[in-house]
Motif scaffolding. Structure first.
Motif, PDB file in Angstrom:
ATOM      1  N   THR A 196      18.058 -46.331  -1.596  1.00  0.00           N
ATOM      2  CA  THR A 196      17.180 -46.987  -0.652  1.00  0.00           C
ATOM      3  C   THR A 196      15.928 -47.968  -1.020  1.00  0.00           C
ATOM      4  O   THR A 196      15.301 -48.476  -0.262  1.00  0.00           O
ATOM      5  CB  THR A 196      16.879 -46.305   0.645  1.00  0.00           C
ATOM      6  N   GLU A 197      15.626 -47.754  -2.270  1.00  0.00           N
ATOM      7  CA  GLU A 197      14.645 -48.612  -3.028  1.00  0.00           C
ATOM      8  C   GLU A 197      15.009 -49.872  -2.784  1.00  0.00           C
ATOM      9  O   GLU A 197      15.912 -50.577  -2.369  1.00  0.00           O
ATOM     10  CB  GLU A 197      14.379 -48.357  -4.324  1.00  0.00           C
ATOM     11  N   VAL A 198      13.744 -50.921  -3.200  1.00  0.00           N
ATOM     12  CA  VAL A 198      13.981 -52.402  -2.953  1.00  0.00           C
ATOM     13  C   VAL A 198      14.461 -52.801  -4.380  1.00  0.00           C
ATOM     14  O   VAL A 198      15.113 -54.122  -4.464  1.00  0.00           O
ATOM     15  CB  VAL A 198      12.644 -53.051  -2.587  1.00  0.00           C
ATOM     16  N   ASP A 199      14.270 -52.183  -5.313  1.00  0.00           N
ATOM     17  CA  ASP A 199      14.735 -52.836  -6.851  1.00  0.00           C
ATOM     18  C   ASP A 199      16.122 -52.676  -6.943  1.00  0.00           C
ATOM     19  O   ASP A 199      16.926 -51.713  -7.048  1.00  0.00           O
ATOM     20  CB  ASP A 199      13.938 -51.990  -7.948  1.00  0.00           C
ATOM     21  N   VAL A 200      16.903 -53.955  -6.936  1.00  0.00           N
ATOM     22  CA  VAL A 200      18.369 -53.679  -6.977  1.00  0.00           C
ATOM     23  C   VAL A 200      18.972 -53.434  -7.957  1.00  0.00           C
ATOM     24  O   VAL A 200      19.857 -52.629  -7.956  1.00  0.00           O
ATOM     25  CB  VAL A 200      18.866 -55.367  -6.838  1.00  0.00           C
ATOM     26  N   ASP A 201      18.434 -53.398  -9.419  1.00  0.00           N
ATOM     27  CA  ASP A 201      18.848 -53.097 -10.627  1.00  0.00           C
ATOM     28  C   ASP A 201      18.748 -51.340 -10.489  1.00  0.00           C
ATOM     29  O   ASP A 201      19.760 -50.638 -11.119  1.00  0.00           O
ATOM     30  CB  ASP A 201      18.068 -53.222 -11.916  1.00  0.00           C
ATOM     31  N   PHE A 202      17.606 -50.852  -9.956  1.00  0.00           N
ATOM     32  CA  PHE A 202      17.400 -49.422  -9.975  1.00  0.00           C
ATOM     33  C   PHE A 202      18.327 -48.739  -8.880  1.00  0.00           C
ATOM     34  O   PHE A 202      19.143 -47.586  -9.307  1.00  0.00           O
ATOM     35  CB  PHE A 202      16.070 -49.163  -9.425  1.00  0.00           C
ATOM     36  N   VAL A 203      18.741 -49.558  -7.921  1.00  0.00           N
ATOM     37  CA  VAL A 203      19.551 -48.918  -6.694  1.00  0.00           C
ATOM     38  C   VAL A 203      20.640 -48.891  -7.384  1.00  0.00           C
ATOM     39  O   VAL A 203      21.676 -47.796  -7.111  1.00  0.00           O
ATOM     40  CB  VAL A 203      19.531 -49.709  -5.465  1.00  0.00           C
ATOM     41  N   ARG A 204      21.408 -49.895  -8.027  1.00  0.00           N
ATOM     42  CA  ARG A 204      22.785 -49.816  -8.599  1.00  0.00           C
ATOM     43  C   ARG A 204      22.869 -48.580  -9.387  1.00  0.00           C
ATOM     44  O   ARG A 204      23.910 -48.040  -9.413  1.00  0.00           O
ATOM     45  CB  ARG A 204      22.799 -51.128  -9.495  1.00  0.00           C
ATOM     46  N   LYS A 205      21.858 -48.494 -10.424  1.00  0.00           N
ATOM     47  CA  LYS A 205      21.899 -47.258 -11.285  1.00  0.00           C
ATOM     48  C   LYS A 205      21.915 -45.825 -10.484  1.00  0.00           C
ATOM     49  O   LYS A 205      22.653 -45.048 -10.894  1.00  0.00           O
ATOM     50  CB  LYS A 205      20.718 -47.391 -12.141  1.00  0.00           C
ATOM     51  N   ALA A 206      21.237 -46.055  -9.473  1.00  0.00           N
ATOM     52  CA  ALA A 206      21.110 -44.627  -8.631  1.00  0.00           C
ATOM     53  C   ALA A 206      22.550 -44.252  -8.093  1.00  0.00           C
ATOM     54  O   ALA A 206      22.865 -43.385  -7.982  1.00  0.00           O
ATOM     55  CB  ALA A 206      19.951 -44.767  -7.512  1.00  0.00           C
ATOM     56  N   VAL A 207      23.099 -45.329  -7.410  1.00  0.00           N
ATOM     57  CA  VAL A 207      24.342 -45.214  -6.975  1.00  0.00           C
ATOM     58  C   VAL A 207      25.540 -44.607  -7.957  1.00  0.00           C
ATOM     59  O   VAL A 207      26.085 -43.709  -7.746  1.00  0.00           O
ATOM     60  CB  VAL A 207      24.984 -46.565  -5.986  1.00  0.00           C
ATOM     61  N   ARG A 208      25.166 -45.482  -9.325  1.00  0.00           N
ATOM     62  CA  ARG A 208      26.142 -45.121 -10.336  1.00  0.00           C
ATOM     63  C   ARG A 208      25.975 -43.543 -10.658  1.00  0.00           C
ATOM     64  O   ARG A 208      26.917 -42.752 -10.936  1.00  0.00           O
ATOM     65  CB  ARG A 208      26.187 -45.968 -11.479  1.00  0.00           C
ATOM     66  N   ALA A 209      24.869 -43.288 -10.671  1.00  0.00           N
ATOM     67  CA  ALA A 209      24.326 -41.911 -10.973  1.00  0.00           C
ATOM     68  C   ALA A 209      24.980 -40.917 -10.252  1.00  0.00           C
ATOM     69  O   ALA A 209      25.549 -39.751 -10.757  1.00  0.00           O
ATOM     70  CB  ALA A 209      22.882 -41.829 -11.102  1.00  0.00           C
ATOM     71  N   ILE A 210      24.990 -41.014  -9.026  1.00  0.00           N
ATOM     72  CA  ILE A 210      25.744 -40.246  -7.727  1.00  0.00           C
ATOM     73  C   ILE A 210      27.294 -39.919  -8.393  1.00  0.00           C
ATOM     74  O   ILE A 210      27.747 -39.031  -8.230  1.00  0.00           O
ATOM     75  CB  ILE A 210      25.682 -40.800  -6.297  1.00  0.00           C
ATOM     76  N   GLY A 211      27.688 -41.157  -8.566  1.00  0.00           N
ATOM     77  CA  GLY A 211      29.366 -41.001  -9.111  1.00  0.00           C
ATOM     78  C   GLY A 211      29.358 -40.344 -10.364  1.00  0.00           C
ATOM     79  O   GLY A 211      30.258 -39.418 -10.453  1.00  0.00           O
ATOM     80  N   ARG A 212      28.428 -40.254 -11.508  1.00  0.00           N
ATOM     81  CA  ARG A 212      28.623 -39.470 -12.480  1.00  0.00           C
ATOM     82  C   ARG A 212      28.273 -38.151 -12.398  1.00  0.00           C
ATOM     83  O   ARG A 212      28.833 -37.405 -13.203  1.00  0.00           O
ATOM     84  CB  ARG A 212      27.438 -40.213 -13.469  1.00  0.00           C
ATOM     85  N   CYS A 213      27.325 -37.674 -11.643  1.00  0.00           N
ATOM     86  CA  CYS A 213      27.175 -36.465 -11.056  1.00  0.00           C
ATOM     87  C   CYS A 213      28.566 -35.657 -10.372  1.00  0.00           C
ATOM     88  O   CYS A 213      28.732 -34.452 -10.712  1.00  0.00           O
ATOM     89  CB  CYS A 213      25.980 -36.308 -10.091  1.00  0.00           C
ATOM     90  N   ALA A 214      29.372 -36.649  -9.470  1.00  0.00           N
ATOM     91  CA  ALA A 214      30.401 -35.893  -9.109  1.00  0.00           C
ATOM     92  C   ALA A 214      31.373 -35.746 -10.331  1.00  0.00           C
ATOM     93  O   ALA A 214      32.050 -34.501 -10.174  1.00  0.00           O
ATOM     94  CB  ALA A 214      31.302 -37.001  -8.284  1.00  0.00           C
ATOM     95  N   ILE A 215      31.476 -36.383 -11.199  1.00  0.00           N
ATOM     96  CA  ILE A 215      32.207 -36.357 -12.314  1.00  0.00           C
ATOM     97  C   ILE A 215      31.698 -35.038 -13.255  1.00  0.00           C
ATOM     98  O   ILE A 215      32.668 -34.505 -13.742  1.00  0.00           O
ATOM     99  CB  ILE A 215      32.397 -37.665 -13.032  1.00  0.00           C
TER     100      ILE A 215
END
Length: 966
Positions: A379-398
Motif C-alpha cells: 500500500t506504499e506510494v513507491d510504485v517499484d517497491f509496491v511491485r516488488k512487494a506483491v511479487r515477494a508475496i507470490g515468492r513466499c507462497a512458492i
C-alpha cells in the motif's frame, strides 16, 4: 587520479587564506605571466605560481608548455613546493618524456634526503610517472628505499614495486624486487607487511599461475601477528591475502578463524566484510558437528546486523553481500528477520535489497510476520517497491507451502484495491502459484478475468493469456477473452503474441469444434503477416502439427508441465562459491565474477571454496594455488624467449645451477656455433659455460666429459667462470682528462681569454679554468653561471678568484660542479652555455664537456643483471661504431677505460678476438651497456652500445675514442 588525491593531501600545507582564489582567474596571457613568476628569484612568488599552475591543471587547462619552468622549481627544501611540482610531473611526464628524464637526477637525490617524507615522496612520484624511459632509473633508488631504515619509506617503496611491475614486469623480476617484497612480509613494522602483501597480491593477480605469495603456516602466522597492529586498510590487505590460503586441515582452519574473529567487531565495514569472507571460506573445512562451528555461526550474525545501521550506501553494499551469505548459510541470520524490515526513510535501492533477503529468510516460523509486512508494503506510494512487494508475496507462497493459501488470499485482497500496477503484478505471481500448486487455487480465475480490461503491461497480459489458455476448459467464455486480445495482435509485444498463439492452440485442442476459425486466424497472423522469425517459426510448427498429427500436437502442447522450483532466482552453486570468495569486492555487489566485468581479465583465476575434510587430511584446491602441505608449482621462467630467440634459451640454461655431472644435452650444442646473437660475442661468452672451452676451439659443438666445477656453485654460479676477472684485468690507470682548449677569445671578451677543460677527481666533477688578462686594465669581481643543460650541471660554489687579475697575468682556477641544477635537453647533448661576469662586463661562451666526467664510480653492474638488461633493452636502441687506429691490447684497453669508470663485467676470447662486456652509469642514473671487440693485430675496434636513452650513445662512443687514443 593519483595527482588529484595528492592535491587534496596538500591542503594541509595551505596558507591561512583559502586556496580557492587560484581557481577563479580567467585572465588571458596567463601562461606568459606564470612563466615569468616561475622563474622569479623570490621563493614565495615561485610557490604562488606553481599553485596557480596546479589549479589550472586541475580544472583542465593545458599548462604543459610550462614543463621546463616547473621542473626547475624542484630544487627546493620547501616540502609544499616539492609536492606541487611532483603533482605536475605525474600529470605531464607522459606527454613530455624527454623532459621528464632530465628530472630524474633530482628524484635520485631526493631518495637519499635525510627527511623520510621526501624520500617516500620521491619514490612514490617516480612510480606514478608511467614513462618507460624513466623506469630504468627508478631501480637503484627503489632498491635503497625498500631497505630504508624508516618504515614509512619502506611501505611506500613496497607499493611502488607493484606500480613498476605494471609498467615493466620483466624489469621488476630481473632486478630481484619480488624477492625483496617477499622478505618484507617478515618486516618488523605491520604497515610494511600490509603494503608488501598488497603489492604481491596485485602482482599475483596479473600472473595468476605464479606462486608469488608462497603462503605456508609460518608466513600465515606472521600475517596474523601483523593483523592485530596495522591500520584498517592494512588489515584488509592481509585478510584478503589470508582468504587465498587453503589450510591443511580443520585444526589449522579453526586456529585461523579464532585469530580472525576479533576483526568482526572493527569499526570499518570493509574490515568486517573481509573478515567475514575469510571465516565463510574456512568454515567449509570445519565439521558441522563441531562446537566451534555453531559458535562461529552465532558470532557472524551481530557484525552483519551492525552494518545495517550505517549510511544507505554502505547498507546497500552490506545487503548485497548478505544476500550471498544467506544463500550459502541461511542459518546465520535466520533469527534476524526484523532487521530487514523496511524503514519508511530507506532509499528505494535499500528497500528492494531488504525485500529480497526477507524472502530468502522466510520460513514457516516467521511467514505470518513476513506476510503482514509485505501486505503493508503493497500500500506504499513507491510504485517499484509496491511491485516488488506483491511479487515477494507470490515468492513466499512458492517457498513456504503452508503459507500458500494465506498468500493467495492476500493477493486477492490486493486485486480488490483495483490499483492498476498492483493488480498486474498480482496476476503475474498468481500464474506462478498455479504452476506450483496445480488444481488447488483455480477458483480465483473468475476474479482475475474481471480485471482483464485494466491490463496494459506485456508481462501481465501474457500471464493472463497463459491462465486463460491453460484453464480454458474451466472458463466458459475463454474463446471470447482470447479473441479480444487478437483484435490488436500486431500492436502487442512479441511476448504477448507468442503467448496468445500458444493459448489459442491450447484452446483449439480442448474445444476444437468451437474455435476452428479462431485458430486459423491466429496462425495466419503469425505466419503470413508477421516479421518476427520466432513467432513465424512457432506458427509454422503448430500449423504442421495440427494438420498432420493432432494427437501428437495434443501431446506436445498440452504436455504436463514441470513444477517450478522454490527459488527460481538462486545463484548457481559454483558461481555462488566463487562470489563468496569475493565478499567485500565489486564482484559481491554486482553478483558477477570479476572475469565478467574486469577488462582484460582472461588470466583471472576462478576461486572456489575448499572441500570439507576431516582432521589431518590435507586438501588442495587447484584453483586456489598450493596448500601449505604441498610443494609450490613450478614457477614460470622469468625470461620467456620469443620464437627463435636463442639468447633467451641460453639465459634460462645459464641461470639455473646444475647439480649433476655428466655430458651436456646435445641439443644445447646445435646450430648455435656460428650465430652472433648480440651483434657479436655474448652467445660465445655463454657458450663456454654450456659447451666446451672456446679457447680450445671446442665451441658449442663439443660437450665436455665432465661439467665445470663452477656449475655446482650457488645460484648464478653457472656464470662464475665467465665473470671471474681475477688476473684478466690489472689495476686501472688514472681517469682521462682532455687537453685544455680556448673557450673564449680575448678579442671577443674585451681582453679576457678563458681556456679550460673538465676532469673528474675522487668522484667530484671539476671545471678547470685558465683566466688570462690581455687588456690594459685590472679585472676583479669574477662570477660564473651556467644555462640549463642536459645533465643539470651547475657550479657547486662561487668562482674563487681571490686576487685582482692584472694586465698580462694568468690565473688557474678549479670550479667544483654538481649535477642538481636545472635541466634542459641541449643539442649536442653535452653542450654547456656559460656566462662569466667581471667588473668590465658579462661574457658568454659555450663549450662541450666529455660525457665521461658524468660516469659514476658505482657503475659496475651485476653479472646476471647485465645479461637480463642487455636482453631487455630493445634491439632498436643498439648502436655500433668503429674506433680506428687504436693499438692497445684488450687488457690495456680495459685498464684504461676503468680509470674513467667504464667497468669490464666479463672478458672472453673467441678465435683470437677478445670480447669485453662493459657497463657505465651516468650521474642521472642512465645505464649504458657496451660490447667491445678487440682483434689481435687489428688496429680497428668495433663497439656496440645499448641504452634505454639511445641519444647518449654518440657521446659515449666519443668518450671511448678519446680515452683509448690518448
Amino acid at each position: 587520479m593519483e595527482w588529484a588525491n595528492q592535491l587534496c593531501e596538500n591542503r594541509q600545507f595551505g596558507s591561512k587564506m583559502t586556496d580557492s582564489k587560484y581557481f577563479t582567474t580567467t585572465k588571458k596571457g596567463e601562461i606568459f605571466e606564470l612563466k615569468a613568476e616561475l622563474n622569479s628569484d623570490k621563493k614565495e612568488k615561485k610557490k604562488e605560481a606553481v599553485k596557480k599552475v596546479i589549479a589550472s591543471m586541475t580544472v583542465g587547462k593545458d599548462v604543459s608548455a610550462l614543463f621546463p619552468d616547473v621542473v626547475n622549481c624542484m630544487q627546493t627544501d620547501n616540502l609544499e613546493l616539492k609536492k606541487l611540482v611532483y603533482l605536475y610531473l605525474m600529470n605531464y611526464a607522459k606527454s613530455q618524456p624527454d623532459m621528464a628524464i632530465m628530472a630524474v637526477n633530482t628524484f635520485v637525490k631526493d631518495c637519499e634526503d635525510p627527511n623520510p617524507l621526501i624520500r617516500a615522496l620521491a619514490v612514490r612520484t617516480m612510480g606514478c610517472i608511467r614513462v618507460d624511459k624513466i623506469t630504468e632509473y627508478l631501480c637503484e633508488p627503489l632498491r635503497k628505499c625498500l631497505k630504508d631504515e624508516d618504515p614509512y619509506v619502506r611501505k611506500t617503496a613496497a607499493v611502488c614495486v607493484a606500480k613498476l611491475h605494471d609498467i615493466n614486469a620483466q624489469l621488476v623480476e630481473d632486478q630481484g624486487f619480488l624477492d625483496t617484497l617477499k622478505d618484507l612480509i617478515s618486516d618488523s613494522n605491520p604497515m610494511v607487511v600490509a603494503n608488501a602483501v598488497a603489492a604481491l597480491s596485485e602482482i599475483a593477480e596479473s600472473h595468476p599461475n605464479s606462486n608469488l605469495l608462497d603462503l605456508n603456516p609460518q608466513s600465515i602466522n606472521k600475517l596474523l601477528t601483523a593483523l592485530n597492529e596495522c591500520t584498517e586498510w592494512g588489515q584488509i590487505f592481509i585478510l584478503d591475502c589470508l582468504a587465498n590460503y587453503t589450510p591443511r586441515d580443520d585444526r589449522e582452519s579453526q586456529s585461523i578463524c579464532e585469530r580472525v574473529t576479533p576483526r568482526l567487531s572493527h569499526a570499518n565495514s570493509a574490515v568486517v566484510l573481509s573478515a567475514v569472507k575469510v571465516l565463510m571460506k574456512f568454515m567449509e573445512m570445519l565439521p558441522k558437528d563441531l562446537d566451534y562451528y555453531g559458535t562461529l555461526l552465532k558470532k557472524l550474525a551481530p557484525p552483519l546486523v551492525t552494518l545495517l545501521s550505517a549510511e544507505p550506501e554502505l547498507q546497500y553494499v552490506a545487503l548485497r553481500n548478505i544476500n550471498l551469505i544467506v544463500q550459502k548459510r541461511p542459518e546465520i541470520l535466520k533469527h534476524e528477520m526484523k532487521v530487514f524490515f523496511v524503514k519508511y526513510n530507506d532509499p528505494i535501492y535499500v528497500k528492494l535489497e531488504k525485500l529480497d533477503i526477507m524472502i530468502r529468510l522466510a520460513s514457516q516460523a516467521n511467514i505470518a510476520q513476513v506476510l503482514a509486512e509485505l501486505k503493508e508494503y503493497a500500500t506504499e506510494v513507491d510504485v517499484d517497491f509496491v511491485r516488488k512487494a506483491v511479487r515477494a508475496i507470490g515468492r513466499c507462497a512458492i517457498k513456504v507451502e503452508q503459507s500458500a493459501e494465506r498468500c493467495v488470499s492476500t493477493l486477492l485482497d490486493l486485486i480488490q484495491t483495483k490499483v492498476n500496477y498492483v493488480v498486474q503484478e498480482a496476476i503475474v505471481v498468481i500464474k506462478d502459484i498455479f504452476r506450483k500448486y496445480p488444481n488447488k487455487y483455480e477458483s480465483v480465475i473468475a476474479t482475475l478475468c474481471e480485471n482483464l480490461d485494466s491490463l496494459d503491461e506485456p508481462e501481465a497480459r501474457a500471464a493472463m493469456i497463459w491462465i486463460v489458455g491453460e484453464y480454458a476448459e474451466r472458463i466458459d467464455n475463454a474463446d471470447e477473452l482470447l479473441e479480444s486480445f487478437l483484435e490488436g495482435f500486431h500492436d502487442e509485444s512479441t511476448q504477448v503474441q507468442l503467448q496468445l498463439l500458444t493459448a489459442i492452440v491450447k484452446l483449439f485442442l480442448k474445444k476444437p469444434t468451437e474455435t476452428q476459425e479462431l485458430v486459423q486466424q491466429v496462425l495466419s497472423l503469425a505466419t503470413q503477416d508477421s516479421d518476427n522469425p520466432d513467432l513465424r517459426d512457432r506458427g509454422y510448427i503448430y500449423w504442421r502439427l495440427l494438420s498432420t498429427d493432432p494427437v501428437a500436437a495434443k501431446e506436445v502442447v498440452l504436455a504436463e508441465k514441470p513444477l517450478i522450483s522454490e527459488e527460481t532466482d538462486l545463484i548457481e552453486p559454483t558461481l555462488l562459491e566463487e562470489l563468496i570468495c569475493h565478499i567485500g569486492t565489486l564482484a559481491s555487489v554486482y553478483h558477477k565474477p570479476p572475469s565478467a566485468f574486469v577488462e582484460g581479465s582472461r588470466g583471472v583465476m576462478h576461486k572456489r571454496l575448499p572441500a570439507r575434510t576431516g582432521s589431518g587430511e590435507g586438501t588442495e584446491s587447484p584453483e586456489m594455488g598450493n596448500t601449505a602441505g604441498g610443494s609450490a608449482p613450478e614457477a614460470a621462467t622469468s625470461i620467456i624467449p620469443s620464437q627463435g630467440d636463442l639468447l633467451g634459451d641460453l639465459l634460462n640454461l645459464d641461470m639455473a645451477p646444475q647439480t649433476t655431472t655428466g655430458p651436456t644435452p646435445p641439443t644445447s650444442g646445435m646450430q648455435m656455433g656460428g650465430m652472433d646473437l648480440l651483434g657479436g660475442g655474448l652467445d660465445s661468452l655463454l657458450g663456454g659455460d654450456i659447451g666446451g672451452s672456446p679457447a680450445m676451439g671446442a665451441g658449442f659443438g663439443a660437450a665436455p666429459a665432465v661439467m665445470p666445477a663452477s656449475l655446482n656453485a650457488p645460484v648464478g654460479g653457472g656464470l662464475g667462470d665467465l665473470f671471474d676477472l681475477g688476473g684478466g684485468v690489472g689495476m686501472p690507470m688514472g681517469a682521462y682528462i682532455p687537453p685544455k682548449t680556448v673557450w673564449l677569445q680575448a678579442m671577443k671578451a674585451k681582453g679576457l681569454e678563458i681556456s679550460g677543460t673538465f676532469a673528474r677527481r675522487a668522484g667530484v666533477i671539476q671545471m678547470e679554468l685558465v683566466l688570462t688578462n690581455k687588456a690594459m686594465s685590472i679585472m676583479t669581481d669574477f662570477a660564473i653561471q651556467f644555462n640549463r643543460n642536459s645533465f643539470g650541471l651547475a657550479p657547486a660554489g662561487p668562482l674563487q678568484v681571490l686576487t685582482p687579475l692584472g694586465p698580462n697575468q694568468t690565473i688557474e682556477v678549479s670550479l667544483p660542479l654538481s649535477t642538481v641544477g636545472p635541466v634542459m635537453k641541449m643539442d649536442p647533448l653535452n653542450n654547456l652555455q656559460v656566462a662569466v661576469k667581471n667588473n668590465i662586463d658579462v661574457f658568454y661562451f659555450s663549450c662541450q664537456y666529455p660525457i665521461s666526467m658524468l660516469f659514476v664510480e658505482d657503475g659496475k653492474m651485476e653479472r646476471q643483471v647485465f645479461l637480463a638488461t642487455w636482453k631487455d633493452i630493445p634491439s632498436d636502441n643498439e648502436s655500433q661504431f668503429q674506433i680506428q687506429d687504436c693499438h692497445l691490447n684488450s687488457e690495456a684497453a680495459s685498464n684504461k677505460l676503468q680509470g674513467s669508470n667504464i667497468f669490464t663485467i666479463a672478458k672472453r676470447t673467441v678465435e683470437g678476438q677478445d670480447m669485453l662486456y662493459m657497463s657505465i652509469k651516468l650521474s642521472n642514473g642512465i645505464w649504458v651497456l657496451a660490447e667491445l671487440k678487440v682483434q689481435a693485430g687489428n688496429p680497428n675496434y668495433t663497439i656496440s652500445l645499448k641504452c634505454r636513452a639511445p641519444e647518449v650513445s654518440q657521446c659515449v662512443f666519443q668518450c671511448y675514442e678519446a680515452v683509448l687514443k690518448n
